[in-house]
Design an enzyme around this catalytic site. Sequence first.
Site, PDB file in Angstrom:
ATOM      1  N   GLY A  35      -4.466   4.192   3.534  1.00 56.82           N
ATOM      2  CA  GLY A  35      -3.378   3.602   2.757  1.00 56.82           C
ATOM      3  C   GLY A  35      -4.003   2.795   1.635  1.00 56.82           C
ATOM      4  NE  ARG A  81      -0.356   0.406   4.979  1.00 55.90           N
ATOM      5  CZ  ARG A  81       0.507   1.299   5.431  1.00 55.90           C
ATOM      6  NH1 ARG A  81       0.796   2.360   4.718  1.00 55.90           N
ATOM      7  NH2 ARG A  81       1.095   1.140   6.605  1.00 55.90           N
ATOM      8  CB  CYS A 135       1.098   8.433   8.883  1.00 56.25           C
ATOM      9  SG  CYS A 135      -0.342   7.438   9.333  1.00 56.25           S
TER      10      CYS A 135
END
Length: 204
Positions: free
Chosen positions: A138, A69, A167
């Site tokens: 994602g 992802r 993140c």
Amino acid sequence: MKVVNLDQQDYLTTWEKMKRFNAERKPNTEDELWIVEHPSVFTEGISSKPEHFLLETGVSKIPIVKTDRGGQITYHGPGQLIIYCLIDLKRLGIGVKKIVSLIEQSIMGLLADYQIESHLKEGAPGVYVNGTKIAALGLKVKNGSMYHGLSLNVDMDLSPFAQINPCGYQGLKVTQLSDLTDNVKLKNVANELSQILIKNVTRS
């Protein structure tokens, strides 16, 4: 759009199922939302950097999985709502930016229903409340269709987030629905958010 409730399921198992679903899609395959919780796991996106994991290798007892992802490292665990969005973007005639916006607006709509004011951060996908992150995104797009999706912190142990830069953002704090409102049940939140998503995506 079909909603599939997977309950709690291992991350790797679910990821393999998503990849297989996407690979076997036909032009008329119905889009699906998969509702799931994962046992504790850190997942790294394709652009993730090792320095965003703050502990020395082997110190954390939580497994780390490198995924396909987008995005950086994040944490999944029990009490966090995951909705995987298996959507044919080409058929809908929309791109990645549009679907990201639709997902973010859906999460913000859900929070508004709980009288929680939320906001976005430019260049940092996800949804925030008073500068703290409550939901992450994602995605992976392949052959015009997407998989992976969103995570929303509902009622969970947030302490593992301290082991990472969530993140990819140093010092980013996280929050959850149960700290912002009373009587939160993950099943109810999952049903509400999936219906908002369906409404927003199908009318796009």
